[in-house]
Design a protein around this motif. Structure first.
Motif, PDB file in Angstrom:
ATOM      1  N   LEU A   1       0.866  -1.175   0.000  1.00 34.72           N
ATOM      2  CA  LEU A   1       0.000   0.000   0.000  1.00 34.72           C
ATOM      3  C   LEU A   1       0.902   1.224   0.000  1.00 34.72           C
ATOM      4  N   VAL A   2       0.835   2.037  -1.066  1.00 37.27           N
ATOM      5  CA  VAL A   2       1.728   3.192  -1.224  1.00 37.27           C
ATOM      6  C   VAL A   2       0.882   4.422  -1.537  1.00 37.27           C
ATOM      7  N   TYR A   3       1.516   5.603  -1.371  1.00 39.66           N
ATOM      8  CA  TYR A   3       0.839   6.846  -1.741  1.00 39.66           C
ATOM      9  C   TYR A   3       1.853   7.831  -2.304  1.00 39.66           C
ATOM     10  N   GLN A   4       1.325   8.826  -3.045  1.00 35.96           N
ATOM     11  CA  GLN A   4       2.154   9.879  -3.649  1.00 35.96           C
ATOM     12  C   GLN A   4       1.537  11.229  -3.332  1.00 35.96           C
ATOM     13  N   LYS A   5       2.411  12.195  -3.042  1.00 37.91           N
ATOM     14  CA  LYS A   5       1.936  13.561  -2.816  1.00 37.91           C
ATOM     15  C   LYS A   5       1.597  14.224  -4.135  1.00 37.91           C
ATOM     16  N   LYS A   6       2.454  14.019  -5.125  1.00 40.99           N
ATOM     17  CA  LYS A   6       2.216  14.496  -6.479  1.00 40.99           C
ATOM     18  C   LYS A   6       2.409  13.338  -7.436  1.00 40.99           C
ATOM     19  N   PHE A   7       1.933  13.540  -8.659  1.00 41.43           N
ATOM     20  CA  PHE A   7       1.924  12.425  -9.618  1.00 41.43           C
ATOM     21  C   PHE A   7       3.335  11.932  -9.920  1.00 41.43           C
TER      22      PHE A   7
END
Length: 728
Positions: free
Chosen positions: A246-252
């Motif tokens: 499970l990962v996330y990004q602040k910007k694309f």
């Protein structure tokens, strides 16, 4: 002119440099880069050729520069002449006893005379030289100037003759590029249409997950994440489940931050003990992550996606066969139902299905290639992509090409295609192919196709010019005579001030044999013997005796004229193939045109066929009435809508000074009054906003689109006015 020529060359050089820059920016596309480079080199050659003309322009004006010098010499001569006159006057005024002044005046006069003679000789010389050069220099310069133009255009012709084959090949490539681009556009529109059908109030577009996705991303979308700092702030981030993480990004473009390294070691649960709604928590052995979705459905989808990914991660490590079983089963958890196949059907695909059902349309009209996807709308035939490119090169006055899958089809145009077809047109344009021993080209024979199509449609070599349809059978004559008599009786009952309305929709129309049968396109089947002006003429002035002449003796214009009234599109196509003028005016019937006859016949499709073949929508008869006038008088709402869309002039007045709106208001036809007023208002809005050539307001277009649909598919809805008028 010389200065303007310099500016022209400078502008051309700037344009050519811009083309070269554009070619460099398109370096990743070999076709575009090569084509633009080749065209810019050709433009550079043309600029070089044009410099010769500029040089000859300078030579042409050399004589006029000499003329300017002559004017300067003339001014100097006039000045010296004036000085000589002053010296003579001064010399005459000197007194005899003043010897000193006498000598001074004499010396001034002598010097002035010498100067005058010298300048006078130069002036006369320039006059003589200019006179001698006047004819020869001007003609010589002008002749050189014209020769320079001759050389310029010859060089340009030679240059573009060499460039011609390349341009022709590029045109064929462009056809394929257009098809590919349109296909991509259609796919994007399908996706867009699918997205529009979803319920965005709950953000259903984010509810899909797929544990077997090719890119490894099971599910992705925006979630709010609670920070682990003391303030416990919430930030919106782009989350995704991929590669059992499970990962996330602040910007694309940012590198993803891992929240959970291995989903097998975590669990997911609802959180109802905090103030925010739609929250859930992902707990791992080392940390806990609080997340918030935008809706309850999204929360459930994310929780289910995480749970499914956890189970899948265990199976991937334990048993590969179970993974294969998982792939063979549906893995999409979308909340959308799968019954969207009908909604995804575009107008172009529907047009393809309807048109290909017509006899002969399942293969190309010219080469026989199966499953054609293009059509010539003015001929009413289907074509393969290669033949469509050849048709397009003929020009729109011979063939108007449109895609059956990529373009949007208006209802009246689609009905026109269904009225004709390849078999009908080939019986006309290929009538003598077998007699002449000519073989139709096969698919792939480009040059043979070009020659055959040009001979077929441009030169019309295969049209049997002597096989014009015969006169109608006796049964039809009796039916026509009876209908004509009924028509005369109904018109004779009208008062002098009553508007003339078309009779109610008849239940008959012409079939292939000329006998009339039922119709569903809103056409009124009037007797074929009623002339273009018989609706407005006294009964005694009508002539019916010439109606039943054998049509073998008709000229093509008259055949088109009568076939337009009879709603017989095959005969109309035959008349055009025999060279009929689509705007032919019948001098014996108030100069009525085939388009006016089509209006009186009541057929919307017939009007569309004539307009697609170049009929003038504003050509009027002797009474000053054009097609729009006649359609308004007869209450043909569908035809009024069609003519307004095709640019009919609604401000034109007849010999009584009435425009179509005035006629519609007097007849109390609400539908036509609405259309005319909307069209006039839209025209005024476009003029006030400077939108010339634009279609106009969206509401205006929607209303006209609705009327077109009713006129073609539900004509009975437009017969309210006629039915109400009969009640009274």
């Amino acid at each position: 002119m010389i200065d303007t020529g310099k500016a022209f060359c400078v502008a051309n050089k700037q344009f050519m440099n811009g083309i070269r820059d554009l070619a460099q920016y398109s370096s990743n596309d070999a076709v575009v880069e090569t084509s633009l480079t080749k065209f810019s080199d050709s433009l550079q050659e043309m600029i070089n050729f044009h410099t010769v003309i500029r040089f000859m322009e300078v030579l042409l004006f050399s004589f006029f520069r000499d003329l300017r010098k002559f004017k300067d010499a003339k001014k100097q001569f006039e000045k010296v002449s004036e000085e000589k006159e002053n010296a003579l006057v001064k010399n005459a005024q000197v007194q005899r006893n003043k010897q000193h002044e006498v000598e001074e005046a004499t010396n001034i006069l002598t010097a002035t005379r010498k100067c005058f003679r010298h300048i006078a000789l130069d002036y006369v010389l320039q006059i003589n030289v200019l006179q001698s050069k006047r004819r020869s220099e001007i003609l010589k310069s002008m002749l050189s100037f014209m020769y320079a133009h001759l050389a310029f255009f010859h060089q340009g012709y030679d240059l573009f003759s060499e460039l011609g084959p390349y341009m022709k090949d590029l045109g064929a490539q462009l056809d394929r590029l257009v098809v590919d681009a349109a296909k991509e556009k259609r796919e994007m529109e399908q996706k867009h249409s699918t997205i529009q059908q979803k319920d965005f109030s709950s953000d259903d577009s984010k509810l899909e997950y797929n544990v077997d996705a090719a890119n490894g991303i099971v599910m992705e979308g925006y979630l709010f994440k609670r920070a682990s700092n003391a303030f416990k702030t919430w930030n919106r981030r782009w989350f995704s489940i991929q590669n059992n993480q499970l990962v996330y990004q602040k910007k694309f473009k940012d590198n993803p931050t891992v929240v959970v390294e291995d989903l097998r070691l975590c669990t997911v649960k609802h959180c109802e003990d905090i103030e925010r709604r739609f929250c859930f928590e992902v707990v791992s052995p080392t940390k806990s992550c609080m997340l918030q979705a935008d809706s309850e459905k999204l929360r459930q989808a994310w929780i289910k996606a995480v749970q499914t990914s956890i189970a899948t991660a265990y199976r991937e490590k334990g048993d590969e066969s179970e993974k294969l079983d998982k792939k063979s089963s549906p893995s999409t958890g979308s909340l959308d139902s799968g019954n969207e196949s009908k909604d995804k059907l575009l107008k172009g695909e529907s047009a393809l299905q309807r048109v290909q059902c017509i006899p002969g349309n399942a293969s190309c009209c010219d080469c026989g290639l199966a499953d054609p996807r293009w059509a010539s709308i003015n001929l009413g035939i289907t074509l393969c992509i290669e033949c469509s490119g050849i048709h397009r090169s003929l020009g729109v006055h011979f063939s108007k090409v449109r895609s059956l899958t990529l373009d949007t089809w208006e209802p009246e145009l689609l009905k026109l295609m269904c009225e004709l077809g390849n078999d009908v047109i080939n019986r006309v344009y290929e009538a003598k192919v077998e007699k002449m021993g000519v073989k139709k080209p096969q698919p792939g024979q480009r040059q043979e196709k070009e020659a055959y199509i040009k001979a077929k449609y441009v030169e019309r070599k295969f049209v049997d010019k002597y096989a014009i349809s015969s006169s109608p059978p006796e049964q039809e004559k009796r039916m026509v005579s009876k209908s004509c008599e009924e028509k005369r009786l109904s018109i004779s009952k009208l008062g002098p001030g009553d508007p003339v309305r078309a009779p109610p929709q008849s239940s008959v129309k012409s079939n292939d044999s000329g006998i009339q049968q039922s119709s569903d396109d809103g056409r009124e089947s009037l007797p074929s013997t009623v002339s273009a002006n018989s609706l407005y003429e006294p009964e005694a002035e009508r002539q019916d005796s010439s109606v039943f002449l054998d049509s073998k003796h008709l000229n093509p214009g008259l055949q088109l004229y009568r076939a337009s009234y009879e709603k017989n599109l095959p005969k109309m196509a035959e008349a055009l193939a025999h060279g009929a003028d689509v705007n032919w005016a019948n001098s014996e019937e108030n100069k009525a045109t085939p388009l006016i006859q089509a209006v009186l016949g009541g057929s919307l499709v017939t009007c569309e066929f004539l307009l697609q073949n170049g009929a003038n929508v504003n050509q009027r008869d002797v009474q000053g009435r054009g097609p729009l006038h006649h359609a308004t008088v007869l209450g043909h709402t569908g035809q009024v809508c069609l003519f307004l869309k095709r640019g009919a002039n609604q401000h034109a007045t007849d010999e009584e000074g009435k425009d179509p709106l005035t006629i519609a208001v007097e007849a109390a036809n609400a539908d036509i009054v609405t259309l005319l007023r909307l069209a006039r208002m839209n025209e005024e809005m476009r003029e006030s906003e400077g939108l010339y050539g634009q279609p106009g307001d969206e509401t205006y277009q929607d209303i006209f689109r609705d009327f077109s649909q009713m006129a073609s598919n539900n004509p009975e809805k437009l017969n309210r006015f006629q039915q109400d008028s009969q009640k009274f």
